[in-house]
Design a protein around this motif. Structure first.
Motif, PDB file in Angstrom:
ATOM      1  N   THR A 101      82.463  -8.227 -40.139  1.00  0.00           N
ATOM      2  CA  THR A 101      82.746  -8.710 -41.507  1.00  0.00           C
ATOM      3  C   THR A 101      83.746  -9.862 -41.437  1.00  0.00           C
ATOM      4  O   THR A 101      84.384 -10.072 -40.397  1.00  0.00           O
ATOM      5  CB  THR A 101      83.387  -7.595 -42.371  1.00  0.00           C
ATOM      6  N   LEU A 134      75.456  -8.745 -49.783  1.00  0.00           N
ATOM      7  CA  LEU A 134      76.405  -9.085 -48.710  1.00  0.00           C
ATOM      8  C   LEU A 134      75.911 -10.199 -47.797  1.00  0.00           C
ATOM      9  O   LEU A 134      76.629 -10.639 -46.915  1.00  0.00           O
ATOM     10  CB  LEU A 134      76.704  -7.838 -47.875  1.00  0.00           C
ATOM     11  N   VAL A 172      78.003  -9.304 -41.779  1.00  0.00           N
ATOM     12  CA  VAL A 172      78.183  -9.453 -43.233  1.00  0.00           C
ATOM     13  C   VAL A 172      78.713 -10.854 -43.506  1.00  0.00           C
ATOM     14  O   VAL A 172      79.866 -11.164 -43.203  1.00  0.00           O
ATOM     15  CB  VAL A 172      79.193  -8.402 -43.754  1.00  0.00           C
ATOM     16  N   ALA A 176      78.541  -1.559 -50.271  1.00  0.00           N
ATOM     17  CA  ALA A 176      78.459  -3.039 -50.285  1.00  0.00           C
ATOM     18  C   ALA A 176      79.527  -3.617 -51.213  1.00  0.00           C
ATOM     19  O   ALA A 176      80.231  -4.570 -50.851  1.00  0.00           O
ATOM     20  CB  ALA A 176      77.065  -3.481 -50.733  1.00  0.00           C
ATOM     21  N   LEU A 215      78.438 -12.708 -46.631  1.00  0.00           N
ATOM     22  CA  LEU A 215      78.840 -13.020 -48.018  1.00  0.00           C
ATOM     23  C   LEU A 215      78.633 -14.512 -48.302  1.00  0.00           C
ATOM     24  O   LEU A 215      79.431 -15.151 -49.002  1.00  0.00           O
ATOM     25  CB  LEU A 215      80.293 -12.585 -48.252  1.00  0.00           C
ATOM     26  N   THR A 249      82.699  -6.526 -50.556  1.00  0.00           N
ATOM     27  CA  THR A 249      82.906  -7.750 -51.363  1.00  0.00           C
ATOM     28  C   THR A 249      84.308  -7.755 -51.981  1.00  0.00           C
ATOM     29  O   THR A 249      84.999  -8.771 -51.997  1.00  0.00           O
ATOM     30  CB  THR A 249      81.843  -7.821 -52.480  1.00  0.00           C
TER      31      THR A 249
END
Ligand code: IZC
Ligand code: ZN
Length: 424
Positions: A78, A32, A14, A356, A16, A360
């Protein structure tokens, strides 16, 4: 000089990517930037390469043998999780009030009877700096084990210059000593002390004219927060306090519309607050004004869960274009938990956010809520090397297998600090 760290072949990495400039709102909260079979090369604490494993291999070339490698196949990677709203530095505990509330007492009834924040204030005033430091350390350890690599920490249990500065000094020492990065907020306006309950404006003047200048001078806080709530500080008092903070370089945050609709969100928009937090009872007008002013909504579904009340209407705020972040609200009275992953579960289960959106909200938007969106909160070249490897095959699974800690590995500034769920 530590060796480079190469986290390889995540089932879902992930990233971002492209979110560092401004808080993320609306449909963008669902994007993402996932890379399948994704890899990250971290060197000297900073992310150097991000991409499909084959692309990163091509970029690192001969240097592959220099790195420590982590196999992330079948797992989600992440950015390090960010908690933008905690009262984590405090002494004592309030399980007695937990039992009182289970028997029907309300949060405000307990507070107005001298308990609640006043109870923790008494314990914190009586505690030495060393005691506060030692009591807070295990909470930071549990944050790290739950994938949280940066937390915001408010004062607010001193309610006097001497003890507010004591809390802020402890937060600074912990930031220096512990892997978790701490961003500090002054919250002298957390409650009106018993001694001023017949003259609250006198206390507001003390916060404005005595505390804020000294706190700003100390350099121990970046933000200034106020509990804008019926029976605590009015919107007018809150605006005076936040404006005074701005005049001394302290960025405004506000506890808004937590228990009653009380124009907290409207006040946030008016003063240009970085974030408005809680918002369980926010009005439609408040949501619109926050969206127009770019105020981040920091939502705390764990507090609603623990106070057995309805959670904030995240769906309405996201659909209205308000950037939403999530937080534990770690404090001894209304949210005694360090599990930001469980708060993410509640984001889905009690606020109808998607898997998702909650990622965030617990990474880049949480980073923006403490003005760190340019440093943390996404996996992009140049960002700080804070990563979490979850024992989950995809982001939906992270919320589906709820109320357990799926964190396998935590990386802080390129160094492994948690492995197979245990602190190193
Ligand atoms: O109860 C506490 O200690 C923390 C809190 N402040 C405002 N709402 C909860
Ligand atoms: Zn709070």
């Amino acid at each position: 000089m530590t060796k480079p760290l190469f986290v390889r072949r995540a089932a879902q990495l992930v990233t971002l990517r492209g979110t560092s400039e401004t808080p993320v709102s609306g449909k963008r909260m669902s994007d993402l930037g996932i890379i399948e079979d994704g890899s990250v090369w971290v060197e000297d604490g900073t992310i150097r390469y991000v991409g499909h494993d084959s692309d990163v291999l091509a970029q690192v070339g001969e240097r592959l043998s220099e790195a420590d490698q982590i196999d992330a196949r079948g797992k989600v990677v992440t950015p390090g999780l960010v908690d933008p709203h905690t009262h984590v530095v405090f002494a004592g505990s309030r399980e007695n009030e937990f039992e009182m509330r289970l028997s029907g007492a309300t949060y405000m009834e307990i507070m107005n009877a001298g308990g609640g924040i006043h109870s923790t204030t008494q314990a914190t005033r009586n505690a030495s700096e060393e005691q506060l430091y030692q009591e807070t350390l295990p909470r930071l350890d549990r944050f790290l084990q739950h994938g949280v690599t940066t937390v915001e920490a408010k004062s607010g249990y001193g309610l006097s210059l001497e003890h507010e500065l004591k809390q802020l000094r402890v937060a600074k020492r912990l930031d220096d000593d512990h892997p978790v990065d701490i961003v500090s907020t002054f919250m002298g306006a957390h409650a009106v002390p018993e001694a001023y309950k017949d003259d609250p404006d006198r206390f507001v003047d003390i916060v404005i004219h005595e505390m804020i200048p000294k706190v700003a001078e100390s350099g121990l806080a970046e933000f200034n927060d106020v509990f804008c709530e019926l029976g605590v500080f009015t919107p007018e008092q809150s605006e005076r306090i936040l404006t005074a903070g701005k005049e001394h370089g302290l960025l405004p945050k506000i506890h808004a519309d937590e228990i009653e609709p009380y124009r907290g969100a409207e006040t946030a928009a008016r003063v240009g607050a970085v974030s408005a937090d809680h918002l369980l009872r926010v009005t439609d007008a408040g949501i619109k004004q926050m969206a127009d002013a770019g105020v981040v909504a920091v939502l705390l579904p764990g507090t609603a869960f623990f106070l057995m009340t309805e959670a904030a209407n995240a769906r309405k705020m996201i659909d209205a274009g308000v950037p939403v972040a999530l937080s534990t609200d770690r404090n001894p009275g209304s949210s005694p938990t360090e599990s930001l992953p469980f708060i993410m579960n509640l984001g889905c289960l009690s606020m109808n956010m998607t898997p998702a959106e909650v990622i965030t909200a617990a990474t880049i938007n949480a980073a923006h809520a403490i003005k760190r969106g340019h440093v943390i909160g996404s996996v992009e070249t140049g960002k700080q090397g804070d990563l979490v490897i979850f024992d989950a095959p995809n982001v939906a699974y992270m919320q589906y297998n709820y109320a357990v800690n799926l964190v396998d590995t935590v990386v802080k500034k390129g160094k492994v600090v948690v492995k197979q769920g245990s602190l190193l």
